[in-house]
Scaffold this motif. Structure first.
Motif, PDB file in Angstrom:
ATOM      1  N   UNK A  70       0.840  -1.195   0.000  1.00 32.55           N
ATOM      2  CA  UNK A  70       0.000   0.000   0.000  1.00 32.55           C
ATOM      3  C   UNK A  70       0.879   1.249   0.000  1.00 32.55           C
ATOM      4  N   UNK A  71       1.982   1.181  -0.746  1.00 31.68           N
ATOM      5  CA  UNK A  71       2.864   2.323  -0.882  1.00 31.68           C
ATOM      6  C   UNK A  71       4.118   2.247  -0.031  1.00 31.68           C
ATOM      7  N   UNK A  72       4.260   1.231   0.796  1.00 29.60           N
ATOM      8  CA  UNK A  72       5.431   1.123   1.653  1.00 29.60           C
ATOM      9  C   UNK A  72       6.555   0.313   1.013  1.00 29.60           C
ATOM     10  N   UNK A  73       6.316  -0.276  -0.147  1.00 34.86           N
ATOM     11  CA  UNK A  73       7.355  -1.045  -0.827  1.00 34.86           C
ATOM     12  C   UNK A  73       7.503  -2.459  -0.308  1.00 34.86           C
ATOM     13  N   UNK A  74       6.431  -3.018   0.216  1.00 35.18           N
ATOM     14  CA  UNK A  74       6.463  -4.366   0.803  1.00 35.18           C
ATOM     15  C   UNK A  74       6.841  -5.421  -0.234  1.00 35.18           C
ATOM     16  N   UNK A  75       6.334  -5.269  -1.448  1.00 33.03           N
ATOM     17  CA  UNK A  75       6.601  -6.278  -2.475  1.00 33.03           C
ATOM     18  C   UNK A  75       8.015  -6.164  -3.025  1.00 33.03           C
ATOM     19  N   UNK A  76       8.775  -5.201  -2.576  1.00 37.58           N
ATOM     20  CA  UNK A  76      10.182  -5.100  -2.933  1.00 37.58           C
ATOM     21  C   UNK A  76      11.054  -5.432  -1.738  1.00 37.58           C
ATOM     22  N   UNK A  77      10.778  -4.835  -0.596  1.00 41.43           N
ATOM     23  CA  UNK A  77      11.663  -4.979   0.562  1.00 41.43           C
ATOM     24  C   UNK A  77      11.657  -6.396   1.138  1.00 41.43           C
ATOM     25  N   UNK A  78      10.505  -7.034   1.221  1.00 45.00           N
ATOM     26  CA  UNK A  78      10.467  -8.392   1.785  1.00 45.00           C
ATOM     27  C   UNK A  78      11.222  -9.382   0.885  1.00 45.00           C
ATOM     28  N   UNK A  79      10.976  -9.405  -0.435  1.00 41.16           N
ATOM     29  CA  UNK A  79      11.784 -10.295  -1.284  1.00 41.16           C
ATOM     30  C   UNK A  79      13.266  -9.956  -1.265  1.00 41.16           C
ATOM     31  N   UNK A  80      13.616  -8.671  -1.087  1.00 40.84           N
ATOM     32  CA  UNK A  80      15.036  -8.312  -1.010  1.00 40.84           C
ATOM     33  C   UNK A  80      15.695  -8.923   0.221  1.00 40.84           C
ATOM     34  N   UNK A  81      14.954  -8.983   1.327  1.00 49.03           N
ATOM     35  CA  UNK A  81      15.495  -9.617   2.541  1.00 49.03           C
ATOM     36  C   UNK A  81      15.806 -11.082   2.280  1.00 49.03           C
ATOM     37  N   UNK A 111      -1.030  -0.002   9.418  1.00 47.50           N
ATOM     38  CA  UNK A 111      -0.116   0.656  10.343  1.00 47.50           C
ATOM     39  C   UNK A 111       1.330   0.662   9.897  1.00 47.50           C
ATOM     40  N   UNK A 112       1.589   0.462   8.620  1.00 52.68           N
ATOM     41  CA  UNK A 112       2.963   0.417   8.092  1.00 52.68           C
ATOM     42  C   UNK A 112       3.833  -0.557   8.879  1.00 52.68           C
ATOM     43  N   UNK A 113       3.237  -1.686   9.261  1.00 50.54           N
ATOM     44  CA  UNK A 113       3.969  -2.628  10.113  1.00 50.54           C
ATOM     45  C   UNK A 113       4.458  -3.868   9.375  1.00 50.54           C
TER      46      UNK A 113
END
Length: 129
Positions: A70-81, A111-113
Motif C-alpha cells: 500500500x505504498x510502503x514497498x512491501x513487495x520489494x523490501x520483503x523479497x530483497x530480505x 499501520x505500516x507494520x
C-alpha cells in the motif's frame, strides 16, 4: 470565445446522450483479432523451501509475499530480505502475492507494520532456504 449554458429537459438529455453513445459504439470496432498463441516453455519445477520461498532448477527464486503493498514497498523490501540471505541474483527473483491460505499466517496490512514485523521471519526463511 464565449460559452453559453443551455438548459435541457431530462427527455432531451436522454435523447442527446443516446445519439452520442450510439455514435461511439459505431466508431469502435467490435471485432478483435485473436492473438496467436505462443508455445509456452515448460517451466522448471519449483522446490518449496519453506512456506514463502521456492527455488526452481534454473535458480529462479520465487518469494510469496503475504502482505499488500500500500505504498510502503512491501513487495520489494520483503523479497530483497530473502534474496540477500540466499545470496540470489535479484534479476532471478520473482515476487508473487500469496493467496489466502492459513499457511501464510496473518495477511492483514495496516499501520505500516509489514516490514517491521516480517523482516526477521523473512530473513530466517531466506537463511533456512
Amino acid at each position: 470565445m464565449s460559452m453559453s449554458i443551455r438548459k435541457v429537459s431530462r427527455r432531451e438529455f436522454v435523447r442527446i446522450t443516446s445519439v452520442a453513445s450510439a455514435g461511439l459504439i459505431l466508431g469502435v470496432s467490435l471485432e478483435a483479432k485473436p492473438v496467436p498463441k505462443k508455445k509456452a516453455a515448460t517451466p522448471a519445477p519449483a522446490h518449496d523451501l519453506g512456506t514463502f520461498v521456492q527455488v526452481d532448477d534454473e535458480g529462479t527464486v520465487t518469494v510469496w509475499v503475504a502482505k499488500s503493498d500500500m505504498g510502503q514497498g512491501v513487495r520489494t523490501s520483503i523479497p530483497m530480505l530473502v534474496a540477500e540471505e540466499l545470496d540470489a541474483d535479484w534479476k532471478k527473483v520473482r515476487i508473487r502475492q500469496a493467496h489466502f491460505d492459513k499457511k501464510f499466517g496473518r495477511m492483514g496490512t495496516g499501520g505500516s507494520s509489514s516490514v517491521r514485523t516480517l523482516w526477521k521471519p523473512m530473513r530466517e526463511a531466506g537463511a533456512t532456504a
